[in-house]
Design a protein around this motif. Structure first.
Motif, PDB file in Angstrom:
ATOM      1  N   MET A   1      37.526  42.424  46.911  1.00 31.86           N
ATOM      2  CA  MET A   1      38.000  40.990  45.278  1.00 31.86           C
ATOM      3  C   MET A   1      37.644  39.738  45.804  1.00 31.86           C
ATOM      4  O   MET A   1      36.914  38.937  45.289  1.00 31.86           O
ATOM      5  N   ASP A   2      38.773  39.367  46.486  1.00 34.83           N
ATOM      6  CA  ASP A   2      38.957  38.346  47.032  1.00 34.83           C
ATOM      7  C   ASP A   2      37.620  37.267  47.477  1.00 34.83           C
ATOM      8  O   ASP A   2      37.550  36.418  47.294  1.00 34.83           O
ATOM      9  N   ALA A   3      36.990  38.242  48.587  1.00 35.04           N
ATOM     10  CA  ALA A   3      36.567  37.823  49.232  1.00 35.04           C
ATOM     11  C   ALA A   3      34.923  36.871  48.336  1.00 35.04           C
ATOM     12  O   ALA A   3      34.792  36.251  48.540  1.00 35.04           O
ATOM     13  N   ALA A   4      34.728  38.540  46.861  1.00 34.66           N
ATOM     14  CA  ALA A   4      33.747  37.833  46.298  1.00 34.66           C
ATOM     15  C   ALA A   4      33.998  36.889  45.167  1.00 34.66           C
ATOM     16  O   ALA A   4      32.758  35.878  45.479  1.00 34.66           O
ATOM     17  N   ILE A   5      35.512  36.865  44.869  1.00 35.23           N
ATOM     18  CA  ILE A   5      35.204  35.656  44.390  1.00 35.23           C
ATOM     19  C   ILE A   5      35.530  34.585  45.333  1.00 35.23           C
ATOM     20  O   ILE A   5      35.242  33.469  44.453  1.00 35.23           O
ATOM     21  N   ALA A   6      36.151  33.725  46.688  1.00 43.23           N
ATOM     22  CA  ALA A   6      36.550  32.582  47.689  1.00 43.23           C
ATOM     23  C   ALA A   6      34.796  32.671  47.362  1.00 43.23           C
ATOM     24  O   ALA A   6      34.149  31.188  47.794  1.00 43.23           O
ATOM     25  N   ALA A   7      33.840  33.406  47.429  1.00 43.27           N
ATOM     26  CA  ALA A   7      31.979  32.731  47.626  1.00 43.27           C
ATOM     27  C   ALA A   7      31.444  32.453  46.526  1.00 43.27           C
ATOM     28  O   ALA A   7      30.826  32.001  46.684  1.00 43.27           O
ATOM     29  N   LEU A   8      31.846  33.106  45.933  1.00 43.82           N
ATOM     30  CA  LEU A   8      31.220  32.938  44.658  1.00 43.82           C
ATOM     31  C   LEU A   8      31.276  31.782  43.207  1.00 43.82           C
ATOM     32  O   LEU A   8      31.252  30.798  42.620  1.00 43.82           O
ATOM     33  N   THR A   9      33.152  31.420  43.661  1.00 41.61           N
ATOM     34  CA  THR A   9      33.406  30.315  42.968  1.00 41.61           C
ATOM     35  C   THR A   9      32.831  28.918  43.854  1.00 41.61           C
ATOM     36  O   THR A   9      32.984  27.988  42.964  1.00 41.61           O
ATOM     37  N   SER A  10      32.470  29.116  45.149  1.00 43.22           N
ATOM     38  CA  SER A  10      32.004  28.132  45.240  1.00 43.22           C
ATOM     39  C   SER A  10      29.973  26.984  44.337  1.00 43.22           C
ATOM     40  O   SER A  10      30.727  26.262  44.906  1.00 43.22           O
ATOM     41  N   LEU A  11      29.384  28.839  44.065  1.00 43.53           N
ATOM     42  CA  LEU A  11      28.641  28.437  43.429  1.00 43.53           C
ATOM     43  C   LEU A  11      28.573  28.357  41.751  1.00 43.53           C
ATOM     44  O   LEU A  11      27.820  28.025  41.050  1.00 43.53           O
ATOM     45  N   GLY A  12      30.104  27.581  41.708  1.00 40.41           N
ATOM     46  CA  GLY A  12      30.239  26.863  40.282  1.00 40.41           C
ATOM     47  C   GLY A  12      30.306  28.662  39.080  1.00 40.41           C
ATOM     48  O   GLY A  12      31.145  28.376  37.807  1.00 40.41           O
ATOM     49  N   PHE A  13      30.736  29.209  39.160  1.00 40.68           N
ATOM     50  CA  PHE A  13      31.131  30.473  38.848  1.00 40.68           C
ATOM     51  C   PHE A  13      33.147  30.382  38.375  1.00 40.68           C
ATOM     52  O   PHE A  13      33.374  30.933  39.455  1.00 40.68           O
ATOM     53  N   SER A  14      33.314  30.930  37.433  1.00 43.45           N
ATOM     54  CA  SER A  14      34.894  31.344  37.125  1.00 43.45           C
ATOM     55  C   SER A  14      35.181  32.598  37.289  1.00 43.45           C
ATOM     56  O   SER A  14      34.417  33.465  37.913  1.00 43.45           O
ATOM     57  N   GLU A  15      36.639  32.644  38.138  1.00 40.99           N
ATOM     58  CA  GLU A  15      37.041  33.716  38.623  1.00 40.99           C
ATOM     59  C   GLU A  15      36.724  35.148  37.909  1.00 40.99           C
ATOM     60  O   GLU A  15      36.735  35.996  38.278  1.00 40.99           O
ATOM     61  N   ASP A  16      37.329  34.404  36.716  1.00 40.14           N
ATOM     62  CA  ASP A  16      37.363  35.526  35.584  1.00 40.14           C
ATOM     63  C   ASP A  16      35.839  36.494  34.891  1.00 40.14           C
ATOM     64  O   ASP A  16      35.503  37.143  35.178  1.00 40.14           O
ATOM     65  N   ASP A  17      34.681  35.336  34.550  1.00 39.54           N
ATOM     66  CA  ASP A  17      33.877  35.017  35.012  1.00 39.54           C
ATOM     67  C   ASP A  17      33.511  36.795  36.351  1.00 39.54           C
ATOM     68  O   ASP A  17      32.262  37.600  35.748  1.00 39.54           O
ATOM     69  N   ILE A  18      33.593  36.648  37.393  1.00 45.66           N
ATOM     70  CA  ILE A  18      33.718  37.112  38.295  1.00 45.66           C
ATOM     71  C   ILE A  18      34.216  38.840  38.237  1.00 45.66           C
ATOM     72  O   ILE A  18      32.947  39.177  38.691  1.00 45.66           O
ATOM     73  N   ARG A  19      35.143  38.264  38.139  1.00 44.44           N
ATOM     74  CA  ARG A  19      36.091  39.494  37.627  1.00 44.44           C
ATOM     75  C   ARG A  19      35.235  40.465  36.357  1.00 44.44           C
ATOM     76  O   ARG A  19      35.446  42.016  37.373  1.00 44.44           O
ATOM     77  N   ASP A  20      34.732  40.197  35.456  1.00 41.06           N
ATOM     78  CA  ASP A  20      34.304  40.672  34.736  1.00 41.06           C
ATOM     79  C   ASP A  20      32.819  41.175  35.194  1.00 41.06           C
ATOM     80  O   ASP A  20      32.676  42.561  34.497  1.00 41.06           O
ATOM     81  N   THR A  21      32.191  40.407  35.755  1.00 35.97           N
ATOM     82  CA  THR A  21      31.079  41.033  36.300  1.00 35.97           C
ATOM     83  C   THR A  21      31.086  42.071  37.477  1.00 35.97           C
ATOM     84  O   THR A  21      30.293  43.200  37.394  1.00 35.97           O
ATOM     85  N   ILE A  22      32.120  42.091  38.218  1.00 35.12           N
ATOM     86  CA  ILE A  22      32.054  43.014  39.232  1.00 35.12           C
ATOM     87  C   ILE A  22      32.218  44.206  38.376  1.00 35.12           C
ATOM     88  O   ILE A  22      32.521  45.333  38.828  1.00 35.12           O
ATOM     89  N   TYR A  23      33.328  44.202  37.706  1.00 38.24           N
ATOM     90  CA  TYR A  23      34.072  45.008  36.839  1.00 38.24           C
ATOM     91  C   TYR A  23      33.099  45.845  35.439  1.00 38.24           C
ATOM     92  O   TYR A  23      32.488  47.367  36.011  1.00 38.24           O
ATOM     93  N   GLU A  24      31.772  45.404  35.427  1.00 34.94           N
ATOM     94  CA  GLU A  24      31.028  45.915  34.824  1.00 34.94           C
ATOM     95  C   GLU A  24      29.945  46.171  36.014  1.00 34.94           C
ATOM     96  O   GLU A  24      29.748  47.829  35.304  1.00 34.94           O
TER      97      GLU A  24
END
Length: 97
Positions: A1-24
């Protein structure tokens, strides 16, 4: 999960949105984390990015629709000039001669 957050926050997405989407995504794979993470990593988080962009697009559409519906009233647009009104509630007295 941390790797996904690190990779995707650089694209402008928030950590909460990334987590929610991965859980979906995990729920879509019946909480089989091994299979879900295999697909997520195999495609370099493309599935997550697509879902995040889709959500962002839907939010922007809803906001745009709301802004159009509740746009501020512009009197100049209708060439409206208020006029003075005489009547029962007026400060002026009516001529009753």
């Amino acid at each position: 999960m941390d790797a996904a957050i690190a990779a995707l926050t650089s694209l402008g997405f928030s950590e909460d949105d990334i987590r929610d989407t991965i859980y979906e995504i995990l729920q879509a794979y019946d909480n089989d984390a091994v299979i879900a993470w295999r697909f997520i990593r195999e495609y370099n988080y493309k599935m997550v990015v697509n879902m995040l962009e889709y959500k962002r697009m839907k939010q922007n559409q809803a906001k745009s629709k709301h802004d159009k519906k509740y746009a501020p009233y512009n009197a100049e647009e209708f060439n409206y000039t208020p006029t003075k009104c005489y009547g029962m509630n007026s400060d002026e007295e009516d001529d009753e001669d």
